[in-house]
Design an enzyme around this catalytic site. Structure first.
Site, PDB file in Angstrom:
ATOM      1  N   PHE A 243      38.783  31.780  81.013  1.00  0.00           N
ATOM      2  CA  PHE A 243      38.781  31.169  80.112  1.00  0.00           C
ATOM      3  C   PHE A 243      37.215  31.874  79.114  1.00  0.00           C
ATOM      4  O   PHE A 243      36.174  31.110  78.843  1.00  0.00           O
ATOM      5  CB  PHE A 243      38.980  29.692  79.830  1.00  0.00           C
ATOM      6  CG  PHE A 243      39.791  29.665  80.977  1.00  0.00           C
ATOM      7  CD1 PHE A 243      40.953  29.463  80.335  1.00  0.00           C
ATOM      8  CD2 PHE A 243      39.748  28.667  81.940  1.00  0.00           C
ATOM      9  CE1 PHE A 243      42.367  29.414  80.811  1.00  0.00           C
ATOM     10  CE2 PHE A 243      40.465  28.382  82.263  1.00  0.00           C
ATOM     11  CZ  PHE A 243      41.656  28.551  81.896  1.00  0.00           C
ATOM     12  N   GLU A 725      43.606  33.942  72.934  1.00  0.00           N
ATOM     13  CA  GLU A 725      42.079  33.024  71.969  1.00  0.00           C
ATOM     14  C   GLU A 725      42.746  32.288  70.539  1.00  0.00           C
ATOM     15  O   GLU A 725      41.886  32.032  69.863  1.00  0.00           O
ATOM     16  CB  GLU A 725      41.228  33.577  71.989  1.00  0.00           C
ATOM     17  CG  GLU A 725      41.066  34.043  73.270  1.00  0.00           C
ATOM     18  CD  GLU A 725      38.837  34.341  73.371  1.00  0.00           C
ATOM     19  OE1 GLU A 725      38.373  33.748  73.819  1.00  0.00           O
ATOM     20  OE2 GLU A 725      39.496  36.007  73.943  1.00  0.00           O
TER      21      GLU A 725
END
Ligand code: MOS
Length: 760
Positions: A243, A725
């Site tokens: 992430f 994302e």
């Protein structure tokens, strides 16, 4: 075959083939970096500072050294040979020394190495520092924080979007809103901890570490050790969640490399969950001041957005999401500013959709507030301000399907049943609210290189140092090769995650599929051209004399439209080769050829998003229903519908998974997640997975993903817009807006916890 998790492909979408590494992962056979066996390892345990600012006056190591099995203890007194690599030059932070100066809570101050993990853990607890301590500045509003204009201190943000005269627009606008929003700090908390294993063979170092950028880590570690990058290899076949937290080198890697060198023995580190909060990065807290001006018909005339972002004392990390938010609607005049607020904290860093998550949350909340003030439906308000041109420089979008996304999501959701009056929809003891917001993510493409080998039996091997971080990289890269070479996916072996392979960019900015597939496509095209040439120029071949333009690859053969064909094996025999192998470097339009050499050196430049003659974005619309209990104020999200368009979708199964997971993370941002800081000590309080709130299955009910067809030939040769994302952007605003619709209460500071709804 098709089901909700594997949607039937529509136009410009690839088959929902299962992930090629799925079985390995669920059976525990996928080898994550810390799983890699190394001979006779020693075990490292970190000691981190308990103060945030000050100095180590004395470090008592006697107790630690007395523990049986302790081999070495690295401290500031014996690590002077480590060179500095500053933030912005390959390191996630400039706070990289083990002391004696302390600049953040949880700074690494010692690395204890022992024969066993238990001995190292015991000894680490016996390292006794004596500090001279200063009072730290923890966050916004703390005494001692300093503020700087980001354009003056952040090289990537020298220019922020401006258009026209926003002040004049507000002065002349009949409807104006002027509001502030706030988001909390968050930590990535990937399931896989921050691990590093280092092993030397003579003067060659191998690093096994979960990484989103093996070339960056290889070059960064070499710099810190002062050795030739070609003597460093980084292996990261899988990352168990990242992430953004594993995209840039953190200080621990060079320390473990040095420990292994000093002992002449492999050293393994698995940092604790709590240490992960301070030895890596996080999403910093932000504040936003937004003004919007509109005409009575809903047409926006002005948008002003000033952001404030916390960073560490030495580093000017900012995400400056106004770069993207300013492109989103036909705003008219635009004024933006971003401020870095320096506190005594670890340096923040990229965390999934770094710029857009906080800035679009603020903008999409404000859009809802403006729609309400205008008495307009929030989707209708966005339609009035939809545009095919960015207000910044009037540049066209390469493609934009935002309102198609809203239309498809609204139909599936039943938006027409919404009573516009806040608090008007009720089901027994539950107040019902419908809210919406836009998801948006800049399309990035970077340089990449690939090597592809084709064998006469139709098997192929693809090599590219891309990264599997849960994104399906092995699968979609294999799909592109299979498609271009006319073979089954099962015949393709994909090798990634190793700095001995040709380089790919950091798996950040959602560029992996676009960049890697473009490079693989280019390389496969070279192989195709060689096979076509051999087929048409052979005097005795069945395709002799044909035009290469009429040929394609299918089922292990070169074939023509009329069915004539020749097997790979026959062509290879005539070519006199055992395999056909090619290597190609892909540099996206807008970058110099030098970009590939830079990538080999661990530096990556990307194109797309708000830059260039055309602006390039993936988009989506998220519609949610919330229920707020009229007495307890418990907040539920029974359903969420998201429709998304992102150019070519390589694999509808992996895409569906990314988008669904993104929206679930969005629920987390809205209702659950926040790192709590003790302002007295500038320390994180809930640095564990028991107290750091994230949604569990019981918090997530129906999550529907709609894939919207979109074709974009401008973004990159693969036609792909990254979407890893995309879907966690906007969700928090959609839920905020729905909570307002249910209750009439507007929460402007995330997360929304039930105590914030007790006022009414
Ligand atoms: Mo993503 S935060 O760009 O890895």
């Amino acid at each position: 075959m098709a089901n909700a998790a594997a949607p039937t492909p529509k136009a410009n979408m690839g088959a929902p083939v299962p992930r090629v590494d799925a079985r390995l992962k669920v059976t525990g056979q996928a080898r994550y970096p810390s799983d890699t066996p190394v001979g006779n390892p020693a075990f490292a345990v970190l000691v981190t500072s308990t103060i945030a600012t000050g100095r180590i006056e004395r470090l008592d190591l006697d107790g630690a050294r007395a523990v049986p099995g302790v081999l070495d203890i690295l401290t500031y007194e014996n690590t002077g040979e480590l060179k500095g690599v500053k933030f912005g030059q390959g390191s996630s932070t400039s706070i990289e020394d083990l002391g004696p100066e302390i600049q953040q809570a949880g700074q690494i101050i010692a690395v204890v190495v022992a024969d066993t993990f238990e001995a190292a853990t015991d000894a680490a607890s016996r390292v006794k520092p004596t500090y001279s301590e200063q009072t730290p500045s923890a966050t916004f509003g703390s005494p001692g924080v300093t503020q700087e204009d980001a354009t003056k201190v952040s090289p990537q943000h020298k220019h922020l979007p401006q258009a026209g005269d926003a002040e004049a627009a507000f002065a002349g606008a009949p409807v104006v809103i002027d509001l502030e929003y706030e988001t909390p700090p968050q930590h990535h908390n990937p399931m896989e901890l921050f691990t590093t294993t280092c092993a030397w063979t003579a003067d060659h170092l191998t690093v096994y570490e979960p990484s989103q950028f093996v070339y960056g880590l290889k070059n960064g570690v070499a710099q810190r050790l002062g050795i030739d990058p070609d003597k460093v290899r980084v292996v990261s076949s899988y990352a168990g969640g990242a992430f953004g937290s594993k995209g840039t080198m953190t200080p621990r890697t060079a320390m473990i490399a040095l420990a292994a060198k000093r002992l002449n023995r492999p050293v393994k580190l698995v940092a604790t969950r709590a240490q992960g909060f301070t030895i890596a990065t996080y999403r910093a807290e932000t504040r936003h001041h937004i003004r919007l001006g509109a005409a009575r018909d809903g047409k926006l005339v002005g948008y002003s957005h000033e952001g404030f972002e916390v960073s560490s004392r030495p580093d000017p990390y900012v995400v400056a999401g106004v770069e993207d938010s300013a492109q989103l609607y036909a705003f008219g005049a635009v004024a933006t500013k971003v401020n870095v607020v320096h506190a005594d904290r670890n340096t923040p860093g990229y965390m999934r959709s770094p710029p857009v998550v906080p800035y679009i949350y603020a903008l999409e909340s404000a859009m809802d507030e403006m729609a309400q003030k205008l008495g307009m439906d929030p989707i209708a308000f966005r339609r009035v301000n939809d545009t095919m041109n960015s207000p910044i420089g009037n540049r066209p979008y390469s493609s934009r399907s935002l309102m198609t996304c809203y239309d498809q999501a609204a139909a599936a959701f039943g938006w027409k049943d919404r009573n516009p009056q806040p608090g008007a929809m009720r089901d027994g003891d539950w107040l019902v609210g419908y809210g919406c917001a836009t998801a948006v993510y800049p399309t990035h493409t970077g340089p990449a290189a690939a090597r592809v080998r084709l064998k006469p039996n139709g098997e192929a091997r693809v090599q590219i140092a891309a990264h599997e971080i849960g994104n399906g990289a092995y699968t979609v890269i294999g799909q592109m090769a299979a498609e271009r070479l006319g073979i089954d996916l099962a015949s393709v072996t994909v090798e990634i995650g190793d700095s001995r392979l040709p380089p790919a960019p950091v798996a950040g900015g959602s560029n992996t599929t676009a960049s890697s597939c473009s490079a693989v496509k280019k390389t496969c095209n070279l192989i195709r051209a060689r096979l076509f040439h051999a087929a048409v120029t052979a005097n005795d071949g069945p395709l002799a004399g044909r035009s290469a333009d009429d040929l394609m690859l299918q089922d292990g053969k070169v074939v023509a439209n009329d069915g004539a064909g020749e097997s790979f094996a026959d062509i290879f025999r005539r070519m006199g080769v055992a395999v056909v192998e090619d290597y190609a470097e892909f540099v996206p339009d807008g970058l110099k050829p030098q970009a590939i050499a830079d990538l080999y050196a661990g530096k990556v430049d990307m194109v797309g998003g708000s830059h260039g003659d055309k602006v390039m974005y993936a988009m989506g619309a998220e519609l949610v229903e919330v229920r707020v209990h009229v007495l307890t104020r418990e907040i539920r999200v029974p359903r969420i519908v998201g429709a998304f368009a992102a150019g070519r979708l390589m694999n509808t199964r992996t895409v569906h998974s990314q988008l669904m997971g993104g929206m679930i993370w969005g629920i987390s941002s809205a209702l659950h997640e926040a790192t709590e800081i003790d302002p007295r000590y500038a320390r994180y309080v809930n640095d564990n997975l028991a107290d750091y709130m994230i949604p569990v299955n019981a918090d997530v009910d129906q999550v529907q993903v709609i894939l919207v067809s979109e074709v974009d030939h401008d973004v990159n040769p693969a036609g792909v817009k990254g979407l890893g994302e995309l879907a966690n952007v906007g969700t928090a605003a959609a839920i905020t807006n729905a909570v307002h619709h249910a209750t009439g209460i507007r929460v402007r500071k995330l997360p929304i916890r039930l105590e914030k709804l007790l006022q009414a």
